[in-house]
Design a protein around this motif. Structure first.
Motif, PDB file in Angstrom:
ATOM      1  N   ALA A  91      15.757 -10.371 -12.230  1.00  0.00           N
ATOM      2  CA  ALA A  91      15.819  -9.335 -11.380  1.00  0.00           C
ATOM      3  C   ALA A  91      15.633  -7.861 -12.000  1.00  0.00           C
ATOM      4  N   SER A  92      16.055  -7.974 -13.281  1.00  0.00           N
ATOM      5  CA  SER A  92      16.084  -6.460 -13.870  1.00  0.00           C
ATOM      6  C   SER A  92      14.685  -6.332 -14.353  1.00  0.00           C
ATOM      7  N   LEU A  93      13.931  -7.482 -14.802  1.00  0.00           N
ATOM      8  CA  LEU A  93      12.492  -7.221 -15.305  1.00  0.00           C
ATOM      9  C   LEU A  93      11.555  -7.068 -14.077  1.00  0.00           C
ATOM     10  N   GLU A  94      11.895  -7.851 -13.097  1.00  0.00           N
ATOM     11  CA  GLU A  94      11.059  -7.370 -11.872  1.00  0.00           C
ATOM     12  C   GLU A  94      11.276  -6.177 -11.291  1.00  0.00           C
ATOM     13  N   ARG A  95      12.338  -5.573 -11.297  1.00  0.00           N
ATOM     14  CA  ARG A  95      12.453  -4.180 -10.969  1.00  0.00           C
ATOM     15  C   ARG A  95      12.026  -3.160 -11.952  1.00  0.00           C
ATOM     16  N   GLU A  96      12.213  -3.345 -12.878  1.00  0.00           N
ATOM     17  CA  GLU A  96      11.578  -2.199 -13.880  1.00  0.00           C
ATOM     18  C   GLU A  96      10.105  -2.530 -14.211  1.00  0.00           C
ATOM     19  N   CYS A  97       9.281  -3.674 -14.023  1.00  0.00           N
ATOM     20  CA  CYS A  97       8.016  -3.511 -14.098  1.00  0.00           C
ATOM     21  C   CYS A  97       7.383  -3.036 -12.729  1.00  0.00           C
ATOM     22  N   MET A 101       4.881   0.285 -12.769  1.00  0.00           N
ATOM     23  CA  MET A 101       3.409   0.338 -12.412  1.00  0.00           C
ATOM     24  C   MET A 101       3.382   0.787 -10.888  1.00  0.00           C
ATOM     25  N   GLY A 102       4.440   1.478 -10.057  1.00  0.00           N
ATOM     26  CA  GLY A 102       4.573   1.750  -8.802  1.00  0.00           C
ATOM     27  C   GLY A 102       4.269   1.067  -7.607  1.00  0.00           C
ATOM     28  N   TYR A 103       5.054  -0.121  -7.734  1.00  0.00           N
ATOM     29  CA  TYR A 103       5.162  -1.127  -6.666  1.00  0.00           C
ATOM     30  C   TYR A 103       6.240  -1.250  -6.132  1.00  0.00           C
ATOM     31  N   GLU A 104       6.299  -1.775  -4.875  1.00  0.00           N
ATOM     32  CA  GLU A 104       7.577  -1.852  -4.228  1.00  0.00           C
ATOM     33  C   GLU A 104       8.608  -3.110  -4.871  1.00  0.00           C
ATOM     34  N   ARG A 105       7.696  -4.048  -5.348  1.00  0.00           N
ATOM     35  CA  ARG A 105       8.632  -5.384  -5.630  1.00  0.00           C
ATOM     36  C   ARG A 105       7.828  -6.176  -6.766  1.00  0.00           C
ATOM     37  N   GLY A 106       8.406  -6.814  -7.459  1.00  0.00           N
ATOM     38  CA  GLY A 106       7.916  -7.724  -8.551  1.00  0.00           C
ATOM     39  C   GLY A 106       8.272  -9.330  -8.295  1.00  0.00           C
ATOM     40  N   LEU A 107       7.590 -10.308  -8.966  1.00  0.00           N
ATOM     41  CA  LEU A 107       7.910 -11.540  -8.700  1.00  0.00           C
ATOM     42  C   LEU A 107       7.564 -12.263 -10.161  1.00  0.00           C
ATOM     43  N   TYR A 108       8.454 -12.882 -10.866  1.00  0.00           N
ATOM     44  CA  TYR A 108       8.383 -13.389 -12.210  1.00  0.00           C
ATOM     45  C   TYR A 108       8.033 -14.629 -12.117  1.00  0.00           C
ATOM     46  N   ALA A 225      -5.175   1.355 -14.022  1.00  0.00           N
ATOM     47  CA  ALA A 225      -4.567   2.839 -14.245  1.00  0.00           C
ATOM     48  C   ALA A 225      -5.696   3.507 -14.981  1.00  0.00           C
ATOM     49  N   VAL A 226      -6.505   2.852 -15.695  1.00  0.00           N
ATOM     50  CA  VAL A 226      -7.713   3.562 -16.201  1.00  0.00           C
ATOM     51  C   VAL A 226      -8.853   3.949 -15.130  1.00  0.00           C
ATOM     52  N   ALA A 227      -8.857   2.973 -14.176  1.00  0.00           N
ATOM     53  CA  ALA A 227      -9.851   3.216 -12.925  1.00  0.00           C
ATOM     54  C   ALA A 227      -8.970   4.216 -11.973  1.00  0.00           C
ATOM     55  N   GLY A 228      -7.742   4.701 -12.181  1.00  0.00           N
ATOM     56  CA  GLY A 228      -7.338   5.786 -11.181  1.00  0.00           C
ATOM     57  C   GLY A 228      -6.786   5.087 -10.082  1.00  0.00           C
ATOM     58  N   LEU A 229      -6.528   3.716 -10.096  1.00  0.00           N
ATOM     59  CA  LEU A 229      -6.002   3.034  -8.691  1.00  0.00           C
ATOM     60  C   LEU A 229      -4.573   2.841  -8.787  1.00  0.00           C
ATOM     61  N   THR A 230      -3.873   2.791  -7.572  1.00  0.00           N
ATOM     62  CA  THR A 230      -2.508   2.600  -7.236  1.00  0.00           C
ATOM     63  C   THR A 230      -2.413   1.097  -6.481  1.00  0.00           C
ATOM     64  N   SER A 255       3.793  -5.520  -2.381  1.00  0.00           N
ATOM     65  CA  SER A 255       4.556  -4.653  -1.266  1.00  0.00           C
ATOM     66  C   SER A 255       5.891  -5.883  -1.118  1.00  0.00           C
ATOM     67  N   ASP A 256       6.861  -5.251  -0.346  1.00  0.00           N
ATOM     68  CA  ASP A 256       7.657  -6.303   0.197  1.00  0.00           C
ATOM     69  C   ASP A 256       7.205  -7.365   1.031  1.00  0.00           C
ATOM     70  N   ALA A 257       6.616  -6.971   1.789  1.00  0.00           N
ATOM     71  CA  ALA A 257       6.095  -8.124   2.564  1.00  0.00           C
ATOM     72  C   ALA A 257       5.099  -8.967   2.076  1.00  0.00           C
ATOM     73  N   LEU A 258       4.232  -8.918   1.020  1.00  0.00           N
ATOM     74  CA  LEU A 258       3.400  -9.696   0.348  1.00  0.00           C
ATOM     75  C   LEU A 258       4.377 -10.490  -0.611  1.00  0.00           C
ATOM     76  N   ILE A 259       5.119 -10.014  -1.332  1.00  0.00           N
ATOM     77  CA  ILE A 259       5.759 -10.640  -2.403  1.00  0.00           C
ATOM     78  C   ILE A 259       6.927 -11.408  -1.778  1.00  0.00           C
ATOM     79  N   GLY A 260       7.478 -10.841  -0.706  1.00  0.00           N
ATOM     80  CA  GLY A 260       8.382 -11.659   0.061  1.00  0.00           C
ATOM     81  C   GLY A 260       7.774 -13.316   0.609  1.00  0.00           C
ATOM     82  N   HIS A 261       6.562 -12.976   1.113  1.00  0.00           N
ATOM     83  CA  HIS A 261       6.034 -13.960   1.742  1.00  0.00           C
ATOM     84  C   HIS A 261       5.599 -14.964   0.688  1.00  0.00           C
ATOM     85  N   ILE A 262       5.096 -14.600  -0.616  1.00  0.00           N
ATOM     86  CA  ILE A 262       4.874 -15.472  -1.511  1.00  0.00           C
ATOM     87  C   ILE A 262       6.050 -16.335  -2.227  1.00  0.00           C
TER      88      ILE A 262
END
Length: 396
Positions: A91-97, A101-108, A225-230, A255-262
């Motif tokens: 959980a900590s790794l998901e939150r920190e990543c 990177m500026g995303y709502e949620r991670g999945l390890y 990030a090099v491409a300036g994309l978020t 996003s919460d929706a995409l990661i939650g579904h996966i």
């Protein structure tokens, strides 16, 4: 009635065919390693085929984090993440990543391969289309096949061809998927153009940044990030952790929706034991180092530039790559194998890459550079390559 084909006969025939084409693959046992020095068959070699770009796989902070976590929590997680395998370090790794990177949620995930299979199996279905660069990594291609959607591949970096393929299929949902940095050529995808294309065609844009994360961009935030994309332009991003992070696994961001579904539906996530918590702890230590120690990327970039200058002076057939991946395309399978053996005889471990990993006729030496290399290592490598890969003299 004709006899049923025997699988063992098929296996033997296939192996004989690979042998005839110079395509046999064998594992080499690394007996010991220290930095970029490895012991192989009793000899010390300088390793120029590792993806440990920032030298973090042996960093004391990373090793200590793994050891301490294992001492307190054991080795394995004990179950899949949705049973009882999801623990504090995950959980900590998901939150920190995600924050980094500026995303709502991670999945390890346990590997980048698993992550790519999971994304496509979960989101795509028959009748949908997945458009991909022809040089994408095998796991992106296999993910589309697992989803039973239509897989369309465009010539390398060809934006117009990608647009035509998206326009040709309008009935089902669409995904546009690409590597950020291509693993065999070392070049960057045109991410800004691809992001605009995906948005214009209502396709979900998905980037695998295995060879860009940690190496490129501010704080090592990779090719996007090099491409300036978020996160707005790249709704799904996967960060495999076996390269610059120096460990194992992959972080999927969205996003919460995409990661939650996966997390709830992806078979490669549901039906496998969660990664070792100790590995997640080690990857947290790697994340801290690669965020804060920008000198690693600076040194790496300097070594890459030094190699390229030397290679140009030596007349070596290098490609247009400014990443740590520096391919020397030799063409013939046997020539690539002979060059790899020649480099080993001179004290360097450099892998020969052959089809199907690369297209027919593009066998090569795939040289990878690490922060752990020295300038003297790079200069000696160039000198050895000049001896081994020199073009044959032209005879009348």
């Amino acid at each position: 009635m004709a006899p049923r084909p025997r699988l063992l006969d098929r296996v033997n025939a296939a192996r004989a065919e690979r042998a005839a084409k110079g395509l046999l693959r064998t594992r080499r046992l690394i007996e010991a390693r220290e930095g970029m020095r490895v012991k192989l068959d009793g000899r010390e070699l300088v390793n120029f085929c590792s993806n440990d770009y920032l030298g973090l796989s042996q960093h004391l902070d990373v090793v200590s984090a793994l050891q301490e976590s294992a001492a307190w929590q054991g080795v394995g997680s004990g179950a899949s993440a949705l049973v009882s395998g999801y623990q504090f370090e995950h959980a900590s790794l998901e939150r920190e990543c995600a924050e980094w990177m500026g995303y709502e949620r991670g999945l390890y995930f346990g590997s980048g391969y698993l992550a790519n299979l999971a994304v496509m199996q979960s989101l795509l279905e028959p009748g949908d289309v997945c458009v991909q660069d022809k040089l994408n990594h095998a796991c992106l291609l296999d993910g589309a096949r697992l989803a039973f959607c239509e897989l369309k591949r465009y010539p390398h970096l060809d934006i117009e061809a990608a647009m035509r393929q998206l326009l040709s299929e309008r009935e089902g949902a669409a995904m546009l998927a690409t590597d950020g940095v291509f693993s065999m050529d070392g070049d960057l995808a045109p991410l800004r153009d691809l992001a605009l294309l995906a948005r214009s065609q209502d396709a979900l844009f998905y980037v695998d940044d295995a060879h860009g994360i940690g190496v490129l961009g501010p704080q090592g935030r990779g090719s996007t990030a090099v491409a300036g994309l978020t996160a707005k332009e790249v709704p799904l991003l996967v960060l495999p952790l076996g390269k610059a992070f120096g460990g194992q696994g992959a972080m999927l961001l969205g996003s919460d929706a995409l990661i939650g579904h996966i997390a709830e539906t992806a078979r490669p996530y549901l039906y496998t034991t969660a990664p070792a918590p100790a590995m997640a702890a080690a990857m947290r230590a790697s994340l801290k180092l690669l965020r804060n120690e920008s000198w690693r990327r600076a040194k790496l970039a300097s070594l890459v530039a030094r190699f390229r200058r030397g290679a140009v002076r030596a007349g070596l057939p290098i490609q247009e790559s400014y990443t740590p991946i520096q391919p020397l395309v030799l063409g013939d399978n046997e020539r690539a194998l002979a060059a790899s053996r020649g480099m080993e005889a001179l004290g360097f471990l450099v892998g020969a890459i052959r089809p199907p990993t690369v297209p027919d006729g593009q066998a090569r030496l795939r040289i990878t550079i690490s922060t752990l290399h020295s300038e003297q290592d790079v200069d000696a490598l160039v000198a050895a390559l000049a001896r081994v890969c020199a073009p044959a003299p032209v005879t009348a």
